[in-house]
Write a protein that holds these residues in place. Structure first.
Motif, PDB file in Angstrom:
ATOM      1  N   PHE A   2      -3.358   9.535   4.774  1.00  9.19           N
ATOM      2  CA  PHE A   2      -2.298   9.623   3.779  1.00  9.19           C
ATOM      3  C   PHE A   2      -2.174  11.082   3.345  1.00  9.19           C
ATOM      4  N   LYS A   3      -1.008  11.650   3.581  1.00 10.48           N
ATOM      5  CA  LYS A   3      -0.832  13.070   3.314  1.00 10.48           C
ATOM      6  C   LYS A   3       0.423  13.292   2.483  1.00 10.48           C
ATOM      7  N   ASN A   4       0.239  13.956   1.341  1.00  6.50           N
ATOM      8  CA  ASN A   4       1.354  14.371   0.492  1.00  6.50           C
ATOM      9  C   ASN A   4       2.224  13.184   0.077  1.00  6.50           C
ATOM     10  N   CYS A   5       1.582  12.146  -0.455  1.00  8.05           N
ATOM     11  CA  CYS A   5       2.315  11.026  -1.042  1.00  8.05           C
ATOM     12  C   CYS A   5       2.710  11.417  -2.466  1.00  8.05           C
ATOM     13  N   THR A   6       3.985  11.456  -2.771  1.00  6.90           N
ATOM     14  CA  THR A   6       4.435  12.077  -4.011  1.00  6.90           C
ATOM     15  C   THR A   6       4.184  11.227  -5.253  1.00  6.90           C
ATOM     16  N   ILE A   7       3.944   9.911  -5.097  1.00  9.43           N
ATOM     17  CA  ILE A   7       3.602   9.067  -6.243  1.00  9.43           C
ATOM     18  C   ILE A   7       2.221   8.435  -6.070  1.00  9.43           C
ATOM     19  N   VAL A   8       2.000   7.719  -4.993  1.00  6.14           N
ATOM     20  CA  VAL A   8       0.697   7.089  -4.779  1.00  6.14           C
ATOM     21  C   VAL A   8       0.542   6.759  -3.299  1.00  6.14           C
ATOM     22  N   GLY A   9      -0.701   6.790  -2.833  1.00  8.41           N
ATOM     23  CA  GLY A   9      -0.965   6.419  -1.448  1.00  8.41           C
ATOM     24  C   GLY A   9      -0.878   4.915  -1.235  1.00  8.41           C
ATOM     25  N   ILE A  10      -1.719   4.154  -1.954  1.00  9.99           N
ATOM     26  CA  ILE A  10      -1.754   2.696  -1.821  1.00  9.99           C
ATOM     27  C   ILE A  10      -1.611   2.087  -3.210  1.00  9.99           C
ATOM     28  N   ARG A  11      -0.678   1.147  -3.356  1.00 11.75           N
ATOM     29  CA  ARG A  11      -0.527   0.451  -4.626  1.00 11.75           C
ATOM     30  C   ARG A  11      -0.349  -1.036  -4.355  1.00 11.75           C
ATOM     31  N   LEU A  12      -1.217  -1.846  -4.968  1.00 11.80           N
ATOM     32  CA  LEU A  12      -1.180  -3.282  -4.746  1.00 11.80           C
ATOM     33  C   LEU A  12      -1.136  -4.008  -6.086  1.00 11.80           C
TER      34      LEU A  12
ATOM     35  N   GLU B   7      -3.797  16.446   0.251  1.00 11.08           N
ATOM     36  CA  GLU B   7      -2.651  17.141  -0.328  1.00 11.08           C
ATOM     37  C   GLU B   7      -2.174  16.449  -1.601  1.00 11.08           C
ATOM     38  N   LYS B   8      -1.332  17.161  -2.328  1.00  8.78           N
ATOM     39  CA  LYS B   8      -1.024  16.801  -3.703  1.00  8.78           C
ATOM     40  C   LYS B   8      -0.384  15.418  -3.811  1.00  8.78           C
ATOM     41  N   SER B   9      -0.953  14.622  -4.723  1.00  8.90           N
ATOM     42  CA  SER B   9      -0.436  13.298  -5.034  1.00  8.90           C
ATOM     43  C   SER B   9      -1.003  12.899  -6.388  1.00  8.90           C
ATOM     44  N   PRO B  10      -0.204  12.245  -7.245  1.00  9.67           N
ATOM     45  CA  PRO B  10      -0.745  11.828  -8.539  1.00  9.67           C
ATOM     46  C   PRO B  10      -1.900  10.843  -8.432  1.00  9.67           C
ATOM     47  N   ALA B  11      -1.928  10.022  -7.396  1.00  9.44           N
ATOM     48  CA  ALA B  11      -2.996   9.027  -7.263  1.00  9.44           C
ATOM     49  C   ALA B  11      -3.141   8.643  -5.800  1.00  9.44           C
ATOM     50  N   ALA B  12      -4.353   8.189  -5.452  1.00  7.94           N
ATOM     51  CA  ALA B  12      -4.603   7.736  -4.082  1.00  7.94           C
ATOM     52  C   ALA B  12      -4.487   6.221  -3.969  1.00  7.94           C
ATOM     53  N   ILE B  13      -5.230   5.486  -4.821  1.00  2.49           N
ATOM     54  CA  ILE B  13      -5.291   4.024  -4.720  1.00  2.49           C
ATOM     55  C   ILE B  13      -5.121   3.429  -6.118  1.00  2.49           C
ATOM     56  N   ARG B  14      -4.197   2.489  -6.244  1.00  2.00           N
ATOM     57  CA  ARG B  14      -4.016   1.761  -7.496  1.00  2.00           C
ATOM     58  C   ARG B  14      -3.977   0.257  -7.206  1.00  2.00           C
ATOM     59  N   LEU B  15      -4.832  -0.477  -7.899  1.00  5.80           N
ATOM     60  CA  LEU B  15      -4.823  -1.933  -7.813  1.00  5.80           C
ATOM     61  C   LEU B  15      -4.533  -2.480  -9.204  1.00  5.80           C
ATOM     62  N   GLU B  16      -3.616  -3.428  -9.296  1.00  3.61           N
ATOM     63  CA  GLU B  16      -3.252  -4.024 -10.577  1.00  3.61           C
ATOM     64  C   GLU B  16      -3.377  -5.540 -10.483  1.00  3.61           C
ATOM     65  N   ASP B  17      -4.165  -6.113 -11.401  1.00  4.94           N
ATOM     66  CA  ASP B  17      -4.349  -7.568 -11.462  1.00  4.94           C
ATOM     67  C   ASP B  17      -4.783  -8.124 -10.122  1.00  4.94           C
ATOM     68  N   SER B  18      -5.700  -7.437  -9.493  1.00  4.31           N
ATOM     69  CA  SER B  18      -6.210  -7.861  -8.192  1.00  4.31           C
ATOM     70  C   SER B  18      -7.680  -8.255  -8.324  1.00  4.31           C
ATOM     71  N   ASN B  19      -8.107  -9.214  -7.544  1.00  2.68           N
ATOM     72  CA  ASN B  19      -9.443  -9.777  -7.658  1.00  2.68           C
ATOM     73  C   ASN B  19     -10.202  -9.695  -6.334  1.00  2.68           C
TER      74      ASN B  19
ATOM     75  N   GLN C  39     -10.738  -8.960 -11.643  1.00  2.00           N
ATOM     76  CA  GLN C  39     -12.181  -8.999 -11.807  1.00  2.00           C
ATOM     77  C   GLN C  39     -12.870  -9.051 -10.444  1.00  2.00           C
ATOM     78  N   LYS C  40     -14.164  -8.811 -10.491  1.00  6.35           N
ATOM     79  CA  LYS C  40     -15.024  -8.860  -9.308  1.00  6.35           C
ATOM     80  C   LYS C  40     -14.550  -7.918  -8.221  1.00  6.35           C
TER      81      LYS C  40
ATOM     82  N   ASP D  64      -5.096   8.825 -11.995  1.00  5.84           N
ATOM     83  CA  ASP D  64      -6.478   8.744 -11.578  1.00  5.84           C
ATOM     84  C   ASP D  64      -6.527   8.516 -10.075  1.00  5.84           C
ATOM     85  N   THR D  65      -7.492   9.118  -9.431  1.00 13.52           N
ATOM     86  CA  THR D  65      -7.573   9.031  -7.980  1.00 13.52           C
ATOM     87  C   THR D  65      -7.684   7.585  -7.508  1.00 13.52           C
ATOM     88  N   ILE D  66      -8.642   6.833  -8.067  1.00 12.82           N
ATOM     89  CA  ILE D  66      -8.737   5.389  -7.833  1.00 12.82           C
ATOM     90  C   ILE D  66      -8.583   4.716  -9.188  1.00 12.82           C
ATOM     91  N   ASP D  67      -7.547   3.896  -9.338  1.00  9.87           N
ATOM     92  CA  ASP D  67      -7.215   3.303 -10.626  1.00  9.87           C
ATOM     93  C   ASP D  67      -7.143   1.792 -10.452  1.00  9.87           C
TER      94      ASP D  67
END
Length: 541
Positions: A190-200, A215-227, A254-255, A246-249
């Motif tokens: 993942f290179k130069n993702c302007t918002i996030v690399g992975i979002r689930l 390369e510059k990106s606000p975040a690499a990995i974001r998980l929301e309400d994932s278990n 849970q778990k 945050d890099t990993i958010d």
């Protein structure tokens, strides 16, 4: 004369066999059990897909709805596969350029599909999607390139999607998935993702591992309400110290387990928010601006064996998160504070090293917790009990080379600085009590902690620095709870190690060559054949 002629014929036959062997050896070494009349480029393409030029044929955007349209597409385009797990339908070797529409759309299918070796690119970033999946199952996306999309891969209500060895360049969001499960994202760049690399969003049973984010990106990995998700062995250096994120958010769910990641030169490292029963373990976080690890409103979490270094502000911050285990972390060279605990109850801080920070630990409203076997070294302040910290137990800690070991606020009361048999090691003890004696384990004079500010006493100060070996000698009467917590940590380590081993074995199995015929064995076989042929010719003559 006849014998010489026969011998010459035998030698020629050996040479012919040797030439034939040299011709087929590349096929055997490449792993092709069935010998076919194909050139070397065709053979190597079967075993070195990732190195081949992607997208060999220009194709219009693809749209498939349902299994019937899928079969029609495969047959009409001369593609291969039967749609099952061992022989998926294969969509491959396409270059698709789009303006304002997705490159590939697949909806409402449950057949096994593999999309591989394609180059997808967009000329309008605002609206385009590389691959759109909805209501699908059993999709493999392997060795593709996604360039200049708003979303590289976008999925909704999908099951069993595997994304591997693909490249994402200049996408706003490289991968975005909603309400999906049984997802694997691995070995991608993942290179130069302007918002996030992975979002689930609201997705379960995820594995995200062995990816590289640069390369510059606000975040690499974001998980929301994932278990029950795992994020591990990722390398993240997006070089973004100022943009929010945050890099990993991980928020909600849970778990979840985040382990063995390498994070450097980012704004912040790892953040957990409202994520219960989760584990952060064996991560290395270095040279971030804001924080290394932040855990907020998350209960029953384990933060274990992480290395956090060179953070401008806070190394590890735990906020309103009860029943936490914070153990065996190394926190060094933090600008403001190494470890911050804020409104925490019933937690264990065990076996950590906090070194060379402005404040080693800053505790605010820490209650009913135990602080055991930690090293507070080379800090301006070892531990700062800033406000309303009560009913905490401190023992078997080392306070070494701090400008001041403890700051104890007047409303931090009912804290205990020994367990009834053993206290802590204070490197300034002999300077404060030059006349004290000892039995080689304990000093005979209690150690008063900031006696002018608040009454706090270590009744059993230790003579020697606490080490792993000295714990056996001390034969302490600790409660069994800390040991059980450490056993839990060790159990998790075994679990995560097993998971990694399993994933590694799966990955290596996919890449292993089934069998190889060593060249010396081939030459031996040819030589034996030559001898047999020569011998038969002599008999016939």
């Amino acid at each position: 004369m006849k014998n010489k002629k026969n011998n010459l014929i035998a030698i020629l036959r050996v040479l012919v066999f040797l030439e034939l062997f040299l011709q087929i050896t590349p096929y055997i070494i490449q792993g092709s059990i069935e010998i076919k009349t194909e050139n070397l480029n065709e053979i190597s393409s079967k075993f070195s897909v990732i190195s081949n030029p992607l997208g060999s044929a220009i194709h219009i955007p693809i749209e498939i709805d349902g299994n019937t349209e899928l079969l029609d597409f495969i047959q009409n385009n001369g593609l291969s596969g039967n749609g099952n797990t061992n022989d998926p339908y294969i969509i491959e070797n396409y270059t698709i350029s789009v303006v304002g529409a997705p490159a590939i759309v697949i909806t409402n299918t449950d057949k096994f599909i593999k999309i591989q070796n394609c180059t997808l690119n967009s000329s309008i970033l605002e609206t385009n999607i590389g691959i759109q999946l909805s209501g699908t199952e059993n999709i493999i996306i392997h060795n593709n390139s996604f360039i200049d999309f708003k979303v590289g891969i976008n999925t909704t209500d999908t099951i069993n999607v595997n994304v591997s060895q693909s490249n994402f360049f200049r996408n706003e969001r490289a991968v975005r998935m909603r309400s999906s499960s049984d997802i694997i994202i691995r070995n991608c760049n993942f290179k130069n993702c302007t918002i996030v690399g992975i979002r689930l969003y609201r997705s379960n049973e995820l594995q995200i591992f062995d990816n590289v984010f640069t390369e510059k990106s606000p975040a690499a990995i974001r998980l929301e309400d994932s278990n029950e998700s795992q994020v591990f062995r990722n390398f993240i250096d997006i070089g973004n110290s100022l943009v929010s994120g945050d890099t990993i958010d991980i928020s909600g769910g849970q778990k979840n387990s985040i382990f063995n990641n390498s994070i450097t030169n980012n704004r912040a490292g790892i953040r957990l928010c409202e994520t219960n029963y989760s584990i952060l373990e064996n991560n290395w976080i270095n040279s971030c601006y804001l924080s290394g690890i932040v855990v907020e409103d998350s209960f029953n979490c384990i933060i274990n064996k992480n290395i956090i270094q060179n953070i401008d502000n806070y190394g590890l911050a735990i906020v309103t998160s009860n029943n936490s285990i914070i153990s065996q972390n190394i926190i060094e060279n933090e600008g403001i504070s190494g470890l911050v605990l804020f409104y925490i109850n019933c937690s264990s801080i065990i076996g950590n090293t906090i070194d060379n920070s402005s404040t080693g630990c800053m505790f605010t409203h820490l209650n009913n917790s135990q602080i055991i076997r930690n090293n507070f070294t080379n800090n301006d302040y070892g531990v700062n009990l800033t406000e309303a910290n009560t009913n905490n137990l401190f023992y078997l800690n080392n306070f070494i080379s701090n400008n001041r070991s403890i700051i104890n606020s007047s409303d931090s009361i009912n804290n205990v600085w020994d367990n009834g048999t053993h206290g802590n090691y204070w490197d300034d003890y002999q300077m404060k009590y030059p006349s004290a004696s000892n039995n080689e384990i304990l000093w005979n004079t209690p150690y008063e902690i900031n006696e002018n500010e608040c009454s706090a006493v270590d009744h059993f100060p230790l003579v020697e620095i606490v080490t792993d070996n000295s714990l056996l000698i001390l034969n302490t009467t600790e409660s069994s709870e800390p040991e059980e917590e450490e056993d839990d940590d060790n159990t998790h380590s075994s679990t995560t190690t097993t998971t990694e081993t399993s994933n590694t074995e799966t990955s290596s199995t996919e890449n292993n060559i089934p069998w190889q015929l060593p060249s010396f064995m081939g030459i031996t076989v040819i030589a034996i054949l030559g001898i047999v042929i020569s011998y038969n010719n002599r008999r016939l003559s």
